[in-house]
Design a protein around this motif. Structure first.
Motif, PDB file in Angstrom:
ATOM      1  N   ALA A 135       1.200 -21.116 -16.458  1.00 42.83           N
ATOM      2  CA  ALA A 135       1.277 -22.540 -15.614  1.00 42.83           C
ATOM      3  C   ALA A 135       0.229 -23.488 -16.520  1.00 42.83           C
ATOM      4  CB  ALA A 135       0.557 -22.523 -14.048  1.00 42.83           C
ATOM      5  N   LEU A 136       0.727 -24.670 -16.803  1.00 41.68           N
ATOM      6  CA  LEU A 136       0.411 -25.312 -17.923  1.00 41.68           C
ATOM      7  C   LEU A 136      -0.031 -26.825 -17.246  1.00 41.68           C
ATOM      8  CD1 LEU A 136      -0.502 -26.035 -21.015  1.00 41.68           C
ATOM      9  CD2 LEU A 136       1.551 -26.645 -21.197  1.00 41.68           C
ATOM     10  N   VAL A 137      -1.123 -27.308 -17.542  1.00 45.03           N
ATOM     11  CA  VAL A 137      -1.634 -28.682 -16.979  1.00 45.03           C
ATOM     12  C   VAL A 137      -1.669 -29.433 -18.159  1.00 45.03           C
ATOM     13  CG1 VAL A 137      -3.447 -29.995 -15.794  1.00 45.03           C
ATOM     14  CG2 VAL A 137      -2.797 -27.732 -14.808  1.00 45.03           C
ATOM     15  N   MET A 138      -1.196 -30.690 -18.161  1.00 44.81           N
ATOM     16  CA  MET A 138      -1.370 -31.777 -19.121  1.00 44.81           C
ATOM     17  C   MET A 138      -1.487 -32.864 -18.369  1.00 44.81           C
ATOM     18  SD  MET A 138       1.930 -30.242 -21.576  1.00 44.81           S
ATOM     19  CE  MET A 138       2.912 -30.214 -20.080  1.00 44.81           C
ATOM     20  N   PRO A 139      -1.989 -34.143 -19.479  1.00 41.65           N
ATOM     21  CA  PRO A 139      -2.389 -35.475 -18.550  1.00 41.65           C
ATOM     22  C   PRO A 139      -1.028 -36.182 -18.114  1.00 41.65           C
ATOM     23  CG  PRO A 139      -3.445 -35.205 -20.492  1.00 41.65           C
ATOM     24  CD  PRO A 139      -2.481 -34.156 -20.662  1.00 41.65           C
ATOM     25  N   TRP A 140       0.399 -35.847 -18.593  1.00 43.11           N
ATOM     26  CA  TRP A 140       1.549 -36.229 -18.131  1.00 43.11           C
ATOM     27  C   TRP A 140       2.343 -35.319 -17.306  1.00 43.11           C
ATOM     28  CZ3 TRP A 140       0.065 -35.025 -23.037  1.00 43.11           C
ATOM     29  CH2 TRP A 140       0.759 -33.830 -23.435  1.00 43.11           C
ATOM     30  N   ALA A 141       2.188 -34.043 -17.236  1.00 37.92           N
ATOM     31  CA  ALA A 141       2.905 -33.061 -16.168  1.00 37.92           C
ATOM     32  C   ALA A 141       2.131 -31.984 -16.093  1.00 37.92           C
ATOM     33  CB  ALA A 141       4.135 -33.011 -17.270  1.00 37.92           C
ATOM     34  N   ILE A 142       2.663 -31.131 -15.003  1.00 43.52           N
ATOM     35  CA  ILE A 142       2.305 -29.635 -14.973  1.00 43.52           C
ATOM     36  C   ILE A 142       3.617 -28.830 -14.728  1.00 43.52           C
ATOM     37  CG2 ILE A 142       1.184 -28.407 -13.011  1.00 43.52           C
ATOM     38  CD1 ILE A 142      -0.306 -30.289 -12.058  1.00 43.52           C
ATOM     39  N   PHE A 179       5.201 -31.343 -11.634  1.00 48.69           N
ATOM     40  CA  PHE A 179       4.874 -32.579 -11.415  1.00 48.69           C
ATOM     41  C   PHE A 179       4.943 -33.049 -12.742  1.00 48.69           C
ATOM     42  CE2 PHE A 179       2.367 -29.879  -8.399  1.00 48.69           C
ATOM     43  CZ  PHE A 179       2.571 -30.631  -7.237  1.00 48.69           C
ATOM     44  N   SER A 180       5.845 -34.303 -12.869  1.00 44.63           N
ATOM     45  CA  SER A 180       5.921 -35.177 -13.879  1.00 44.63           C
ATOM     46  C   SER A 180       6.549 -36.685 -13.517  1.00 44.63           C
ATOM     47  CB  SER A 180       6.926 -34.537 -14.768  1.00 44.63           C
ATOM     48  OG  SER A 180       7.204 -35.457 -15.963  1.00 44.63           O
ATOM     49  N   PRO A 181       5.426 -37.481 -13.653  1.00 44.57           N
ATOM     50  CA  PRO A 181       4.252 -37.660 -14.231  1.00 44.57           C
ATOM     51  C   PRO A 181       3.166 -37.001 -13.214  1.00 44.57           C
ATOM     52  CG  PRO A 181       4.636 -39.734 -13.501  1.00 44.57           C
ATOM     53  CD  PRO A 181       6.186 -38.924 -13.295  1.00 44.57           C
ATOM     54  N   ALA A 182       2.052 -36.661 -13.540  1.00 42.57           N
ATOM     55  CA  ALA A 182       1.006 -35.965 -12.753  1.00 42.57           C
ATOM     56  C   ALA A 182       0.003 -36.993 -12.401  1.00 42.57           C
ATOM     57  CB  ALA A 182       0.352 -34.825 -13.528  1.00 42.57           C
ATOM     58  N   LEU A 214      -6.836 -35.983 -16.070  1.00 38.49           N
ATOM     59  CA  LEU A 214      -6.512 -34.732 -16.625  1.00 38.49           C
ATOM     60  C   LEU A 214      -6.575 -34.535 -18.030  1.00 38.49           C
ATOM     61  CD1 LEU A 214      -3.186 -34.308 -14.432  1.00 38.49           C
ATOM     62  CD2 LEU A 214      -5.616 -33.760 -13.777  1.00 38.49           C
ATOM     63  N   SER A 215      -6.622 -33.274 -18.620  1.00 36.68           N
ATOM     64  CA  SER A 215      -6.536 -32.996 -19.995  1.00 36.68           C
ATOM     65  C   SER A 215      -5.487 -31.677 -20.117  1.00 36.68           C
ATOM     66  CB  SER A 215      -8.131 -32.437 -20.423  1.00 36.68           C
ATOM     67  OG  SER A 215      -8.830 -31.339 -19.646  1.00 36.68           O
ATOM     68  N   VAL A 216      -5.790 -30.908 -21.212  1.00 42.38           N
ATOM     69  CA  VAL A 216      -4.830 -29.897 -21.418  1.00 42.38           C
ATOM     70  C   VAL A 216      -5.382 -28.269 -21.187  1.00 42.38           C
ATOM     71  CG1 VAL A 216      -3.324 -28.430 -22.921  1.00 42.38           C
ATOM     72  CG2 VAL A 216      -3.427 -31.076 -23.071  1.00 42.38           C
ATOM     73  N   ARG A 217      -4.819 -27.744 -20.240  1.00 41.37           N
ATOM     74  CA  ARG A 217      -5.375 -26.524 -19.843  1.00 41.37           C
ATOM     75  C   ARG A 217      -4.316 -25.544 -19.461  1.00 41.37           C
ATOM     76  NH1 ARG A 217     -10.018 -26.217 -15.704  1.00 41.37           N
ATOM     77  NH2 ARG A 217     -10.819 -27.539 -17.488  1.00 41.37           N
ATOM     78  N   LEU A 218      -4.412 -24.288 -19.947  1.00 44.64           N
ATOM     79  CA  LEU A 218      -3.385 -23.350 -19.379  1.00 44.64           C
ATOM     80  C   LEU A 218      -4.116 -22.575 -18.138  1.00 44.64           C
ATOM     81  CD1 LEU A 218      -0.659 -21.857 -20.478  1.00 44.64           C
ATOM     82  CD2 LEU A 218      -2.078 -20.254 -21.297  1.00 44.64           C
ATOM     83  N   ALA A 219      -3.405 -23.028 -16.928  1.00 44.62           N
ATOM     84  CA  ALA A 219      -4.281 -22.654 -15.778  1.00 44.62           C
ATOM     85  C   ALA A 219      -3.921 -21.072 -15.380  1.00 44.62           C
ATOM     86  CB  ALA A 219      -3.788 -23.448 -14.722  1.00 44.62           C
ATOM     87  N   GLY A 220      -2.916 -20.426 -15.856  1.00 42.09           N
ATOM     88  CA  GLY A 220      -2.806 -19.177 -15.615  1.00 42.09           C
ATOM     89  C   GLY A 220      -1.583 -18.554 -16.510  1.00 42.09           C
ATOM     90  N   LEU A 221      -1.515 -17.218 -16.689  1.00 42.19           N
ATOM     91  CA  LEU A 221      -0.590 -16.519 -17.635  1.00 42.19           C
ATOM     92  C   LEU A 221      -0.498 -15.471 -16.790  1.00 42.19           C
ATOM     93  CD1 LEU A 221       1.077 -16.715 -20.187  1.00 42.19           C
ATOM     94  CD2 LEU A 221      -1.019 -15.848 -21.338  1.00 42.19           C
ATOM     95  N   ALA A 222       0.735 -14.834 -16.550  1.00 41.30           N
ATOM     96  CA  ALA A 222       0.870 -13.718 -16.079  1.00 41.30           C
ATOM     97  C   ALA A 222       2.142 -12.860 -16.634  1.00 41.30           C
ATOM     98  CB  ALA A 222       1.426 -13.877 -14.586  1.00 41.30           C
ATOM     99  N   GLU A 223       2.103 -11.380 -16.810  1.00 43.74           N
ATOM    100  CA  GLU A 223       3.166 -10.802 -17.333  1.00 43.74           C
ATOM    101  C   GLU A 223       4.009 -10.618 -16.082  1.00 43.74           C
ATOM    102  OE1 GLU A 223       3.335  -9.547 -20.535  1.00 43.74           O
ATOM    103  OE2 GLU A 223       1.404 -10.366 -21.256  1.00 43.74           O
ATOM    104  N   TRP A 224       5.423 -10.603 -16.449  1.00 39.71           N
ATOM    105  CA  TRP A 224       6.547 -10.349 -15.428  1.00 39.71           C
ATOM    106  C   TRP A 224       7.876 -10.024 -15.983  1.00 39.71           C
ATOM    107  CZ3 TRP A 224      10.982 -12.857 -14.055  1.00 39.71           C
ATOM    108  CH2 TRP A 224      11.638 -12.601 -12.715  1.00 39.71           C
ATOM    109  N   ALA A 225       8.394  -9.048 -15.510  1.00 38.41           N
ATOM    110  CA  ALA A 225       9.618  -8.504 -16.083  1.00 38.41           C
ATOM    111  C   ALA A 225       9.772  -8.649 -17.605  1.00 38.41           C
ATOM    112  CB  ALA A 225      10.685  -9.240 -15.317  1.00 38.41           C
TER     113      ALA A 225
END
Length: 157
Positions: free
Chosen positions: A53-60, A108-111, A36-47
């Motif tokens: 949603a953020l993926v990192m080598p150690w957690a999601i 998820f931690s760890p992932a 795994l690497s680092v990636r913002l897997a999604g970004l939404a406007e809400w309220a």
């Protein structure tokens, strides 16, 4: 969003920050998944906030970030309960020099169970979508009763 970075700018700041963390303090830490690497897997406007949603080598993680709504400051590590369409979830308050205040909910931690970045990002994006969607209601009990009537040769009433 007056004074707020665009979604692309915010995403770039978050990814840059966590890439530096991955290359620095988290490098070679055993809980890191080398696939795994680092990636913002999604970004939404809400309220009036932004939810990511953020993926990192150690957690999601899911993140709540400031948007148009007034941002309520809290002490670091304070738990804040949010009511989303899918239910209530606890987030932990934090602030980062690279991108400002946020609230985080660990998925998820760890992932370590993820075999690829693609699967991790798909999972994170699906979690974000599910968070913002109301649960589907089960079929009404009358539907089952109607099938029973049909099975036993009785016409629906």
């Amino acid at each position: 969003m007056t004074g707020q970075p665009t979604a692309a700018q915010l995403g770039a700041r978050i990814e840059a920050h966590y890439r530096a963390v991955a290359a620095g303090p988290m490098a070679d830490v055993p809980i890191c998944n080398p696939r795994l690497s680092v990636r913002l897997a999604g970004l939404a406007e809400w309220a009036g906030v932004r939810v990511a949603a953020l993926v990192m080598p150690w957690a999601i993680n899911l993140l709540i970030l400031p948007g148009d709504a007034p941002w309520q400051e809290a002490e670091s590590l304070a738990k804040i309960r949010w009511r989303f369409p899918s239910g209530d979830y606890d987030f932990v308050y934090g602030s980062d020099v690279g991108f400002g205040p946020y609230q985080v909910c660990s998925l998820f931690s760890p992932a370590l169970e993820f075999d690829s970045m693609e699967v991790a990002c798909d999972t994170a994006a699906a979690a974000l979508t599910a968070l913002l969607r109301a649960p589907v209601e089960p079929p009404a009990p009358q539907a089952a009763a109607g099938r029973r009537r049909w099975l036993f040769g009785r016409s629906p009433a």
